[in-house]
Design a protein around this motif. Structure first.
Motif, short mmCIF file in Angstrom:
data_model
loop_
_atom_site.label_atom_id
_atom_site.label_comp_id
_atom_site.label_asym_id
_atom_site.label_seq_id
_atom_site.Cartn_x
_atom_site.Cartn_y
_atom_site.Cartn_z
N PRO A 20 0.81 -1.22 0.00
CA PRO A 20 0.00 0.00 0.00
C PRO A 20 0.84 1.27 0.00
N ALA A 21 1.95 1.29 0.74
CA ALA A 21 2.76 2.51 0.81
C ALA A 21 3.26 2.91 -0.57
N ARG A 22 3.59 1.91 -1.37
CA ARG A 22 4.08 2.21 -2.71
C ARG A 22 3.00 2.87 -3.56
N TRP A 23 1.77 2.36 -3.46
CA TRP A 23 0.70 2.90 -4.28
C TRP A 23 0.19 4.24 -3.74
N GLN A 24 0.32 4.48 -2.44
CA GLN A 24 -0.22 5.71 -1.86
C GLN A 24 0.43 6.96 -2.46
N GLY A 25 1.70 6.87 -2.80
CA GLY A 25 2.35 8.02 -3.40
C GLY A 25 1.77 8.40 -4.74
N GLN A 26 1.34 7.40 -5.49
CA GLN A 26 0.77 7.64 -6.80
C GLN A 26 -0.74 7.91 -6.75
N TRP A 27 -1.36 7.46 -5.65
CA TRP A 27 -2.80 7.59 -5.50
C TRP A 27 -3.13 8.23 -4.15
N PRO A 28 -2.81 9.51 -3.97
CA PRO A 28 -2.99 10.15 -2.67
C PRO A 28 -4.44 10.28 -2.23
N ASN A 29 -5.38 10.19 -3.17
CA ASN A 29 -6.80 10.36 -2.82
C ASN A 29 -7.52 9.03 -2.63
N THR A 30 -6.80 7.92 -2.72
CA THR A 30 -7.39 6.60 -2.54
C THR A 30 -7.27 6.17 -1.09
N ASP A 31 -8.37 5.70 -0.52
CA ASP A 31 -8.38 5.25 0.88
C ASP A 31 -7.92 3.79 0.93
N PHE A 32 -6.64 3.59 1.25
CA PHE A 32 -6.09 2.24 1.26
C PHE A 32 -6.43 1.47 2.54
N THR A 33 -7.10 2.13 3.48
CA THR A 33 -7.53 1.39 4.69
C THR A 33 -8.74 0.52 4.40
N GLU A 34 -9.43 0.82 3.28
CA GLU A 34 -10.59 0.04 2.87
C GLU A 34 -10.20 -0.81 1.67
N THR A 35 -10.16 -2.12 1.82
CA THR A 35 -9.77 -2.97 0.70
C THR A 35 -10.18 -4.42 0.95
N SER A 36 -10.40 -5.14 -0.14
CA SER A 36 -10.63 -6.58 -0.06
C SER A 36 -9.38 -7.35 -0.47
N ILE A 37 -8.30 -6.63 -0.78
CA ILE A 37 -7.05 -7.26 -1.18
C ILE A 37 -6.29 -7.72 0.06
N THR A 38 -5.90 -8.97 0.07
CA THR A 38 -5.10 -9.50 1.19
C THR A 38 -3.64 -9.70 0.81
N ASP A 39 -3.38 -9.81 -0.48
CA ASP A 39 -2.00 -9.98 -0.96
C ASP A 39 -1.74 -8.92 -2.02
N TRP A 40 -1.01 -7.88 -1.61
CA TRP A 40 -0.80 -6.75 -2.51
C TRP A 40 0.08 -7.08 -3.71
N SER A 41 0.78 -8.21 -3.64
CA SER A 41 1.59 -8.59 -4.80
C SER A 41 0.72 -9.01 -5.98
N GLU A 42 -0.59 -9.21 -5.74
CA GLU A 42 -1.50 -9.52 -6.84
C GLU A 42 -1.67 -8.32 -7.78
N ILE A 43 -1.43 -7.12 -7.26
CA ILE A 43 -1.57 -5.90 -8.06
C ILE A 43 -0.23 -5.59 -8.70
N MET A 44 -0.22 -5.43 -10.02
CA MET A 44 1.02 -5.05 -10.69
C MET A 44 0.73 -4.07 -11.81
N SER A 45 1.75 -3.36 -12.20
CA SER A 45 1.62 -2.43 -13.31
C SER A 45 1.51 -3.20 -14.61
N GLY A 46 0.62 -2.75 -15.47
CA GLY A 46 0.51 -3.34 -16.80
C GLY A 46 1.41 -2.66 -17.81
N GLY A 47 2.13 -1.63 -17.36
CA GLY A 47 3.01 -0.87 -18.24
C GLY A 47 2.64 0.59 -18.29
N PRO A 48 1.48 0.95 -18.88
CA PRO A 48 1.07 2.36 -18.92
C PRO A 48 0.73 2.88 -17.52
N PRO A 49 0.96 4.18 -17.27
CA PRO A 49 0.58 4.77 -15.98
C PRO A 49 -0.92 5.04 -15.91
#
Length: 320
Positions: A20-49
């Motif tokens: 979450p800390a990595r994504w928070q810098g890019q997504w400052p308006n996203t509430d990362f305390t609310e999530t159904s994700i348990t393994d953040w390594s499932e989320i990866m960049s597809g290439g484009p920002p």
């Protein structure tokens, strides 16, 4: 294929630190305390920002009769809008934009297409009395597009139409009756229909940036479990709820009636993920899904690996 290899290497390198800390810098308006994700390594960049794949808002629509750029077998997403002509959204445009925010007949919709999963669906954009608009986050989960809404910057899993990170976690978008059809069949069924005009972006519309993808042995940027029953991971399946019908069965049968639906298959639609030009893709056929009263049923046509990833306990309708 070389560019895919480079993107995959970058994405996998970043996945290990996908916290979450990595994504928070890019997504400052996203509430990362609310999530159904348990393994953040499932989320990866597809290439484009974020917004590197630009969603289309309020697309220009033109009469189908005046459209001359599309070829007969080209696939289009069809939405029979209420109180108005049916609307077609060419996959040649969705390959490059993935989301179209549109509205007709008082219904705001998100027309979505994830090329890596072949998942094309139309969602109602209204959630809890608020109308959302969607963009492409540039991230993937199980090779499926992660969308975001511009109002809360929550993240949404396209394949299941559900919020997975942020204020909208757990919220569900209503899947509407819509389907992928050939341009020829759309024009024949809806002579007064309208079609999305070519967007005003510098893109190679009509060309396929994923040449031979749907005949690959493995999905791109996917490390999950492969489908059971010896089903090829990039076999197209029709999903209705938590059931999946392989195209191989539908092609052979022509029509299957079970589990409360009738699914028909008819030749004449080009794969958008095969040849260098969309219109020249091999014939993968057209599918319609209707209930016992003949009404169109909300469904998706996606690759088998994606169905297994998001519905691991789903039913495989193999017949026999």
């Amino acid at each position: 294929m070389r560019i895919w290899t480079i993107i995959a290497a970058l994405a996998l390198a970043g996945a290990a630190s996908a916290q979450p800390a990595r994504w928070q810098g890019q997504w400052p308006n996203t509430d990362f305390t609310e999530t159904s994700i348990t393994d953040w390594s499932e989320i990866m960049s597809g290439g484009p920002p974020k917004d590197g794949i630009p969603a289309i808002d309020d697309p220009a629509m033109i009469p189908a009769a005046s459209e001359t750029r599309l070829e007969g077998a080209e696939p289009v997403m069809v939405w029979p809008a209420p109180d108005g002509p049916a609307r077609a959204y060419p996959i040649r445009y969705l390959l490059w934009h993935e989301i179209v925010n549109d509205a007709a007949g008082g219904v705001p919709v998100a027309v979505t297409y994830c090329p890596l999963c072949n998942s094309g669906m139309v969602f109602d954009r209204r959630v809890g009395g608020e109308t959302l608009s969607f963009g492409v986050s540039g991230m993937l989960r199980a090779s499926d597009m992660v969308m975001y809404d511009r109002q809360t910057e929550s993240w949404w899993q396209q394949a299941i139409g559900t919020g997975i990170v942020g204020e909208m976690t757990g919220a569900e978008l209503e899947l509407l009756p819509a389907w992928m059809d050939s341009w020829k069949r759309f024009r024949a069924a809806y002579p007064d229909g309208v079609v999305m005009d070519e967007p005003n972006w510098r893109r190679a519309y009509g060309r396929n940036p994923y040449v031979s993808y749907d005949s690959a042995s493995r999905p791109f940027l996917y490390s999950g479990e492969m489908p059971p029953h010896g089903i090829a991971p990039l076999m197209r399946v029709v999903r209705v709820g938590d059931r999946a019908w392989p195209f191989s069965r539908l092609r052979e049968a022509g029509s299957v009636s079970e589990a409360g639906v009738t699914i028909s298959w008819e030749a004449g639609q080009a794969s958008a993920l095969d040849a260098g030009r969309v219109a020249q893709g091999r014939d993968v056929g057209n599918v319609r899904v209707r209930d016992a009263q003949g009404r169109d049923v909300p469904h998706d046509v996606l690759f088998a690996f994606a169905f297994h990833a998001f519905w691991p306990d789903g039913d495989w309708m193999l017949g026999g």
